[in-house]
Motif scaffolding. Structure first.
Motif, PDB file in Angstrom:
ATOM      1  N   ILE A 118      -3.185  29.354  64.568  1.00 14.65           N
ATOM      2  CA  ILE A 118      -4.624  29.640  64.480  1.00 14.65           C
ATOM      3  C   ILE A 118      -5.035  29.809  63.023  1.00 14.65           C
ATOM      4  N   GLU A 119      -5.968  28.991  62.579  1.00 17.83           N
ATOM      5  CA  GLU A 119      -6.492  29.099  61.216  1.00 17.83           C
ATOM      6  C   GLU A 119      -7.846  29.792  61.261  1.00 17.83           C
ATOM      7  N   LEU A 120      -7.984  30.859  60.503  1.00 19.81           N
ATOM      8  CA  LEU A 120      -9.233  31.615  60.455  1.00 19.81           C
ATOM      9  C   LEU A 120      -9.963  31.276  59.168  1.00 19.81           C
ATOM     10  N   LYS A 121     -11.140  30.686  59.302  1.00 18.66           N
ATOM     11  CA  LYS A 121     -11.885  30.261  58.130  1.00 18.66           C
ATOM     12  C   LYS A 121     -13.345  30.668  58.255  1.00 18.66           C
ATOM     13  N   TRP A 122     -13.843  31.362  57.222  1.00 18.32           N
ATOM     14  CA  TRP A 122     -15.239  31.791  57.185  1.00 18.32           C
ATOM     15  C   TRP A 122     -16.019  30.786  56.331  1.00 18.32           C
ATOM     16  N   ASN A 123     -16.972  30.104  56.959  1.00 20.12           N
ATOM     17  CA  ASN A 123     -17.699  29.019  56.303  1.00 20.12           C
ATOM     18  C   ASN A 123     -19.090  29.456  55.841  1.00 20.12           C
ATOM     19  N   ASP A 124     -19.737  28.582  55.069  1.00 16.45           N
ATOM     20  CA  ASP A 124     -21.123  28.831  54.675  1.00 16.45           C
ATOM     21  C   ASP A 124     -22.029  28.722  55.904  1.00 16.45           C
ATOM     22  N   PRO A 125     -23.061  29.552  55.999  1.00 18.76           N
ATOM     23  CA  PRO A 125     -23.982  29.470  57.135  1.00 18.76           C
ATOM     24  C   PRO A 125     -24.836  28.203  57.063  1.00 18.76           C
ATOM     25  N   ASP A 126     -25.243  27.708  58.224  1.00 24.56           N
ATOM     26  CA  ASP A 126     -26.136  26.552  58.330  1.00 24.56           C
ATOM     27  C   ASP A 126     -27.548  27.092  58.529  1.00 24.56           C
ATOM     28  N   GLU A 127     -28.290  27.238  57.433  1.00 24.69           N
ATOM     29  CA  GLU A 127     -29.599  27.888  57.497  1.00 24.69           C
ATOM     30  C   GLU A 127     -30.563  27.164  58.429  1.00 24.69           C
ATOM     31  N   GLU A 128     -30.707  25.854  58.263  1.00 29.49           N
ATOM     32  CA  GLU A 128     -31.683  25.132  59.089  1.00 29.49           C
ATOM     33  C   GLU A 128     -31.228  25.072  60.544  1.00 29.49           C
ATOM     34  N   GLY A 129     -29.932  24.991  60.745  1.00 29.73           N
ATOM     35  CA  GLY A 129     -29.411  25.017  62.112  1.00 29.73           C
ATOM     36  C   GLY A 129     -29.708  26.350  62.785  1.00 29.73           C
ATOM     37  N   LEU A 130     -29.567  27.451  62.035  1.00 28.47           N
ATOM     38  CA  LEU A 130     -29.871  28.774  62.574  1.00 28.47           C
ATOM     39  C   LEU A 130     -31.356  28.915  62.903  1.00 28.47           C
ATOM     40  N   VAL A 131     -32.203  28.412  62.024  1.00 31.09           N
ATOM     41  CA  VAL A 131     -33.647  28.485  62.274  1.00 31.09           C
ATOM     42  C   VAL A 131     -34.006  27.689  63.522  1.00 31.09           C
ATOM     43  N   GLU A 132     -33.411  26.521  63.669  1.00 28.31           N
ATOM     44  CA  GLU A 132     -33.671  25.679  64.849  1.00 28.31           C
ATOM     45  C   GLU A 132     -33.237  26.396  66.131  1.00 28.31           C
ATOM     46  N   PHE A 133     -32.013  26.954  66.111  1.00 31.35           N
ATOM     47  CA  PHE A 133     -31.448  27.578  67.313  1.00 31.35           C
ATOM     48  C   PHE A 133     -32.080  28.930  67.612  1.00 31.35           C
ATOM     49  N   MET A 134     -32.174  29.781  66.599  1.00 30.54           N
ATOM     50  CA  MET A 134     -32.646  31.146  66.824  1.00 30.54           C
ATOM     51  C   MET A 134     -34.178  31.234  66.935  1.00 30.54           C
ATOM     52  N   CYS A 135     -34.875  30.481  66.104  1.00 28.75           N
ATOM     53  CA  CYS A 135     -36.340  30.618  66.045  1.00 28.75           C
ATOM     54  C   CYS A 135     -37.056  29.639  66.974  1.00 28.75           C
ATOM     55  N   LYS A 136     -36.794  28.350  66.799  1.00 30.49           N
ATOM     56  CA  LYS A 136     -37.528  27.347  67.577  1.00 30.49           C
ATOM     57  C   LYS A 136     -37.110  27.330  69.042  1.00 30.49           C
ATOM     58  N   LYS A 137     -35.823  27.547  69.300  1.00 32.29           N
ATOM     59  CA  LYS A 137     -35.357  27.525  70.692  1.00 32.29           C
ATOM     60  C   LYS A 137     -35.462  28.880  71.365  1.00 32.29           C
ATOM     61  N   ASN A 138     -35.155  29.950  70.625  1.00 32.39           N
ATOM     62  CA  ASN A 138     -35.049  31.270  71.271  1.00 32.39           C
ATOM     63  C   ASN A 138     -36.074  32.298  70.816  1.00 32.39           C
ATOM     64  N   GLY A 139     -37.021  31.896  69.967  1.00 28.57           N
ATOM     65  CA  GLY A 139     -38.167  32.744  69.685  1.00 28.57           C
ATOM     66  C   GLY A 139     -37.963  33.886  68.713  1.00 28.57           C
ATOM     67  N   PHE A 140     -36.921  33.825  67.888  1.00 33.44           N
ATOM     68  CA  PHE A 140     -36.701  34.887  66.912  1.00 33.44           C
ATOM     69  C   PHE A 140     -37.590  34.663  65.684  1.00 33.44           C
ATOM     70  N   ASN A 141     -37.800  35.750  64.950  1.00 31.46           N
ATOM     71  CA  ASN A 141     -38.651  35.705  63.765  1.00 31.46           C
ATOM     72  C   ASN A 141     -37.952  34.916  62.650  1.00 31.46           C
ATOM     73  N   GLU A 142     -38.638  33.889  62.135  1.00 26.78           N
ATOM     74  CA  GLU A 142     -38.012  33.001  61.157  1.00 26.78           C
ATOM     75  C   GLU A 142     -37.697  33.725  59.852  1.00 26.78           C
ATOM     76  N   GLU A 143     -38.599  34.570  59.388  1.00 27.24           N
ATOM     77  CA  GLU A 143     -38.361  35.276  58.131  1.00 27.24           C
ATOM     78  C   GLU A 143     -37.109  36.147  58.230  1.00 27.24           C
ATOM     79  N   ARG A 144     -36.954  36.824  59.372  1.00 30.64           N
ATOM     80  CA  ARG A 144     -35.791  37.693  59.544  1.00 30.64           C
ATOM     81  C   ARG A 144     -34.493  36.883  59.619  1.00 30.64           C
ATOM     82  N   VAL A 145     -34.575  35.736  60.267  1.00 34.13           N
ATOM     83  CA  VAL A 145     -33.373  34.899  60.371  1.00 34.13           C
ATOM     84  C   VAL A 145     -32.984  34.360  58.994  1.00 34.13           C
ATOM     85  N   ARG A 146     -33.958  33.921  58.207  1.00 29.07           N
ATOM     86  CA  ARG A 146     -33.654  33.417  56.856  1.00 29.07           C
ATOM     87  C   ARG A 146     -33.134  34.538  55.962  1.00 29.07           C
ATOM     88  N   ASN A 147     -33.654  35.735  56.128  1.00 26.99           N
ATOM     89  CA  ASN A 147     -33.116  36.885  55.380  1.00 26.99           C
ATOM     90  C   ASN A 147     -31.668  37.152  55.793  1.00 26.99           C
TER      91      ASN A 147
END
Length: 386
Positions: A294-323
């Motif tokens: 098992i290789e454990l690797k912490w990667n860079d976050p996908d900002e636009e992917g998070l905004v798409e998934f959390m905000c556009k699909k699930n209704g979370f606040n975009e400013e908070r997600v980008r923060n």
């Protein structure tokens, strides 16, 4: 869930096995977290008006909010979490799962009756008991973790057993779970309350297996037998035997076989097919993936992917997600700083090490034991012989 009464047993007989810590004290530590247990907590705790949070399509999002913000809290404090998801449950757990289903059905009935009477307090209380982590919840959380750059592991069977295996192999510092049976699986260090809300101000409870064994004066095999006697997911407890009695029985007789042989079956009825041997095997030889693969690797976050998934699909606040993304990026850039003990090769102390030490100590104090070479002979009241 987990071992009944083990927290009390350790508090009474091995208080030094537990210490309370602030989350900031785990800076630089890698921790394997029981994902299903955490998601269950989020589904219960993250609510509004007694109901789960949902998106526009009516799909639950409480687990996503909990996972996102509690993980951010960990990385803000320098932790490096890796989540471990359950695989298929062992066949022996089917009885426990059936009991949980029955309890959920009873709770659902109570909720319906309370709502009909207008008793909202009782309805809210029992609604929490109807919560179940589904495959959809798990898949949502895996997608969120991928977008956040946080690693996760899919265990072949029990998540807490896989967490323990990762900790024993030195891949992580500790296992993070509310289930005390993580210690029974052999995790050297268990962290509880890691994913609790910061508002609760609950300290992280850190348990050390070697100190638990020392305090109880038991080998790890005897500790497993004690945990089975206390009652676990694989095996019911014996009616009439509580935590204090269980400890004294294991200390007196040394194994479950000898405990059962000495028990008054009229006073403590035990079924002929009480499956303690199979439960013991599951704790000693759990089905886990080899930690070395098992290789454990912490990667860079996908900002636009998070905004798409959390905000556009699930209704979370975009400013908070980008923060939140900024917090992830900051923690990753500051992650080059390591703990001092990270510069040294540390071999995890296992339960087996403790067992060997206890056996060696017992041999030294046994009647007729030879004195160490070079030790002065004594006579009278311990004076060295001239």
């Amino acid at each position: 869930m987990g071992i009944s009464g083990l927290t009390k047993v350790l508090g009474d007989h091995a208080p030094s096995a537990r210490k309370d810590n602030e989350i900031k004290n785990y800076f630089g530590r890698k921790v394997a977290i029981d994902a299903s247990m955490s998601i269950y907590q989020f589904l219960i705790a993250v609510r509004t008006g007694g109901e789960n949070l949902t998106n526009e399509d009516g799909e639950t999002t409480s687990h996503l909010m909990g996972l996102f913000y509690r993980t951010l809290r960990m990385v803000d404090n320098g932790l490096k979490p890796v989540y471990v998801f359950d695989g298929k449950p062992p066949t022996m757990k089917s009885g426990e799962l059936a009991k949980r289903l029955e309890k959920r059905q009873e709770a659902e009935k109570t909720v319906a009756e309370a709502e009909e009477k207008g008793d909202q307090e009782t309805a809210d209380k029992f609604r929490r008991r109807t919560v179940k982590v589904t495959r959809e919840h798990n898949e949502d959380c895996k997608q969120l973790l991928r977008l956040m750059g946080i690693p996760y592991v899919e265990a072949p069977c029990e998540a807490e057993a896989q967490c323990a295996a990762l900790a024993k192999a030195g891949k992580v510092y500790a296992a993070g779970s509310e289930d005390m049976d993580t210690l029974t699986f052999g995790a050297p260090v268990l962290l509880r309350h890691l994913t609790f809300s910061e508002a609760r101000k609950t300290p992280i409870a850190e348990f050390h297996l070697d100190q638990a064994l020392d305090g109880l004066d038991l080998t790890h095999d005897q500790f497993i037998d004690l945990c089975i006697l206390l009652g676990c997911d694989y095996c019911d407890s014996i009616k009439g035997i509580g935590p204090t009695r269980a400890v004294s029985l294991i200390k007196e007789h040394g194994s479950l076989e000898k405990v059962l042989a000495a028990l008054d079956k009229k006073k403590y009825p035990v079924a002929d097919d009480w499956p303690y041997e199979e439960a013991r095997r599951l704790f000693k030889e759990p089905e886990v993936a080899d930690p070395e693969t098992i290789e454990l690797k912490w990667n860079d976050p996908d900002e636009e992917g998070l905004v798409e998934f959390m905000c556009k699909k699930n209704g979370f606040n975009e400013e908070r997600v980008r923060n939140g993304v900024k917090r992830l990026q900051k923690s990753k850039s500051s992650g080059v700083q390591g703990r001092l003990d990270g510069f040294f090769k540390v071999t995890p102390k296992t339960a087996m090490d403790g067992d060997k030490k206890r056996k060696a100590d017992a041999a030294k104090t046994a009647p007729g034991a030879k004195k160490a070479k070079g030790a002065p002979a004594t006579r009278g009241r311990g004076r060295p012989r001239k």
